[in-house]
Design a protein around this motif. Structure first.
Motif, short mmCIF file in Angstrom:
data_model
loop_
_atom_site.label_atom_id
_atom_site.label_comp_id
_atom_site.label_asym_id
_atom_site.label_seq_id
_atom_site.Cartn_x
_atom_site.Cartn_y
_atom_site.Cartn_z
N ALA A 104 0.84 -1.21 0.00
CA ALA A 104 0.00 0.00 0.00
C ALA A 104 0.87 1.25 0.00
N SER A 105 1.98 1.23 0.75
CA SER A 105 2.87 2.38 0.82
C SER A 105 3.48 2.69 -0.54
N ILE A 106 3.97 1.66 -1.23
CA ILE A 106 4.55 1.86 -2.57
C ILE A 106 3.51 2.42 -3.53
N SER A 107 2.29 1.94 -3.40
CA SER A 107 1.20 2.43 -4.27
C SER A 107 0.94 3.91 -4.02
N LEU A 108 0.88 4.31 -2.74
CA LEU A 108 0.59 5.70 -2.40
C LEU A 108 1.73 6.63 -2.81
N LEU B 113 -6.36 3.37 9.00
CA LEU B 113 -4.97 3.76 8.77
C LEU B 113 -4.69 3.95 7.28
N LEU B 114 -5.17 3.00 6.48
CA LEU B 114 -4.95 3.06 5.04
C LEU B 114 -5.60 4.30 4.43
N LEU B 115 -6.86 4.54 4.77
CA LEU B 115 -7.57 5.70 4.22
C LEU B 115 -6.93 7.01 4.67
N SER B 116 -6.48 7.06 5.92
CA SER B 116 -5.86 8.28 6.45
C SER B 116 -4.54 8.58 5.73
N THR B 117 -3.74 7.54 5.52
CA THR B 117 -2.46 7.74 4.84
C THR B 117 -2.67 8.10 3.37
N TRP B 118 -3.67 7.50 2.76
CA TRP B 118 -4.04 7.85 1.38
C TRP B 118 -4.43 9.33 1.30
N PHE B 119 -5.21 9.77 2.27
CA PHE B 119 -5.62 11.18 2.31
C PHE B 119 -4.39 12.09 2.43
N ILE B 120 -3.48 11.75 3.34
CA ILE B 120 -2.28 12.58 3.55
C ILE B 120 -1.42 12.62 2.30
N SER B 121 -1.31 11.50 1.59
CA SER B 121 -0.47 11.45 0.39
C SER B 121 -0.94 12.45 -0.67
N LEU B 122 -2.23 12.75 -0.69
CA LEU B 122 -2.78 13.72 -1.65
C LEU B 122 -2.92 15.12 -1.04
N ASN C 151 10.79 12.68 -3.33
CA ASN C 151 9.92 11.55 -3.05
C ASN C 151 8.99 11.93 -1.90
N MET C 152 7.79 11.37 -1.86
CA MET C 152 6.85 11.69 -0.79
C MET C 152 7.47 11.44 0.58
N THR C 153 8.29 10.40 0.71
CA THR C 153 8.87 10.05 2.01
C THR C 153 9.96 11.03 2.44
N ALA C 154 10.34 11.97 1.56
CA ALA C 154 11.29 13.01 1.93
C ALA C 154 10.58 14.32 2.28
N HIS C 155 9.27 14.37 2.06
CA HIS C 155 8.48 15.58 2.32
C HIS C 155 8.37 15.78 3.83
N LYS C 156 8.67 16.99 4.28
CA LYS C 156 8.64 17.27 5.73
C LYS C 156 7.25 17.02 6.33
N GLY C 157 6.22 17.35 5.56
CA GLY C 157 4.87 17.11 6.05
C GLY C 157 4.60 15.63 6.23
N LEU D 262 3.24 0.56 6.14
CA LEU D 262 2.49 1.63 5.46
C LEU D 262 3.06 3.02 5.72
N CYS D 263 3.38 3.31 6.97
CA CYS D 263 3.69 4.69 7.36
C CYS D 263 5.12 4.92 7.82
N VAL D 264 5.91 3.87 8.00
CA VAL D 264 7.22 4.05 8.62
C VAL D 264 8.37 3.75 7.67
N ILE D 265 8.39 2.56 7.10
CA ILE D 265 9.49 2.19 6.21
C ILE D 265 9.40 3.00 4.92
N SER D 266 10.53 3.60 4.52
CA SER D 266 10.54 4.45 3.33
C SER D 266 10.93 3.64 2.09
#
Length: 366
Positions: free
Chosen positions: A31-35, A104-113, A318-324, A357-361
């Motif tokens: 899911a993380s790779i997809s987002l 968790l999945l829906l929340s992370t999906w929301f944050i990614s956008l 990359n999204m995983t480098a974004h401070k937010g 989903l939320c930790v490993i980059s």
């Protein structure tokens, strides 16, 4: 497998859908790779971003409808004396875990956008707001359903993570400039900045507002909160907390001393009886000894280090480098970690799902 001499026991805690650590870690990672990919494409083309936010909104609305449909079905089975279904046999952990993983999945999906700002329009801002409101409705439906099936953990984890989501959104909007100036988003850096004060204020005010609003809504719906399991069905005690503390005080030392260095995965069965294990992630110490606990702590340390390495060249643009997103990773890592520490066995699937989903980059090449 060595302790139990049972391949079935190994399957349960690895790829099973009740305590499957490997299953949930892989599911979260996919899911993380997809987002990350969705975020990357949305940053490049406005048309893709518009499509992505619209699809997120549709997914949130469908989840909301299905959640309330499930809640309605369970309300038809409610007992007359308490807020609990008639056929409540105690098998609620798996359902509550999947409810929390879904949120968790829906929340992370929301944050990614939510973090895609360079392609934002009035339309996408409106759609994201509606998606968040739908997520709020999903949280309410899942919390009530959790209580109906007898799960306090389901109510607390979903409700608390909704607060985490809300706090992140507000703090990021308020303190974007402060976050961008920090080289590393470490706990120490955040604690000694204005961000920590804002987090504290938002959490306190949000908690008071949420409890008041929920209490008013339940009262308006004719539901007596004293019939909830979370308040001990009116006696003021939280039975799940009391039982967990009792197990910790009574059995932890007995289980740990059985095999302090290597532990034993069947220690509860061999000593105090099946199911009497400590309901906390500290159970790693009793079941896998000092050696396993040390490996577990190392895993947590490297996970935390991965979150804080926001300026790594490998994850540039990359999204995983974004401070937010780094801030969201920290919030998710510590909140879900605290849930596991105080309430669940170390095989608790939402914890491992959150790690993936939320930790490993991950680096996703264009």
């Amino acid at each position: 497998m060595f302790d139990s001499l049972s391949f079935e026991e190994l399957k349960k805690i690895s790829i099973g859908t009740t305590n499957g650590m490997v299953f949930s870690l892989i599911a979260g990672s996919i899911a993380s790779i997809s987002l990350i990919t969705i975020n990357d494409l949305s940053n490049k083309k406005r048309s893709i971003y518009i499509f992505s936010t619209t699809f997120l909104f549709i997914a949130c609305v469908l989840t909301l409808l299905l959640s309330f449909q499930t809640l309605s079905m369970k309300l038809a089975e409610i007992r007359s004396d308490v807020f609990l279904i008639v056929e409540q046999d105690g098998f609620y952990q798996r359902s509550a875990a999947f409810m929390f993983m879904l949120f968790l999945l829906l929340s992370t999906w929301f944050i990614s956008l939510f973090l895609v700002e360079n392609k934002s329009t009035k339309f996408t801002s409106t759609v994201l707001f509606l998606a968040f409101m739908s997520l709020t409705g999903v949280a309410v439906a899942l919390m009530l359903t959790s209580q109906l099936i007898g799960s306090n953990a389901g109510l607390v984890t979903v409700g608390a993570f909704w607060m985490v989501l809300l706090t992140h959104i507000i703090v990021y909007r308020m303190d974007k400039n402060i976050l961008n100036k920090l080289t590393y988003l470490k706990i120490k850096s955040l604690l000694f900045s204005r961000v920590s004060l804002h987090v504290l204020a938002i959490v306190l005010l949000g908690f008071i507002f949420t409890i008041s609003l929920l209490g008013y809504a339940l009262d308006a719906a004719g539901i007596d909160i004293e019939t909830f399991r979370i308040v001990g069905f009116g006696d003021g005690n939280i039975s799940s907390v009391d039982s967990r503390l009792e197990l910790l005080m009574a059995n932890f030392l007995t289980h740990f001393l059985y095999s302090p260095f290597f532990g034993n995965s069947m220690v509860d069965t061999l000593t105090t009886g099946p199911g009497t294990y400590v309901h906390s992630s500290i159970s790693v110490l009793t079941h896998y000894g000092i050696l396993g606990f040390t490996l577990f702590l190392l895993f947590l340390y490297f996970s935390y280090r991965d979150v804080t390495r926001s300026n790594s060249v490998a994850f540039k643009n990359n999204m995983t480098a974004h401070k937010g997103y780094k801030l969201y990773q920290l919030f998710a890592f510590f909140s879900v970690g605290m849930f596991g520490l105080f309430s669940s066995f170390f095989t608790w699937m939402p914890f491992w799902f959150c790690i993936g989903l939320c930790v490993i980059s991950f680096k996703v090449k264009s």
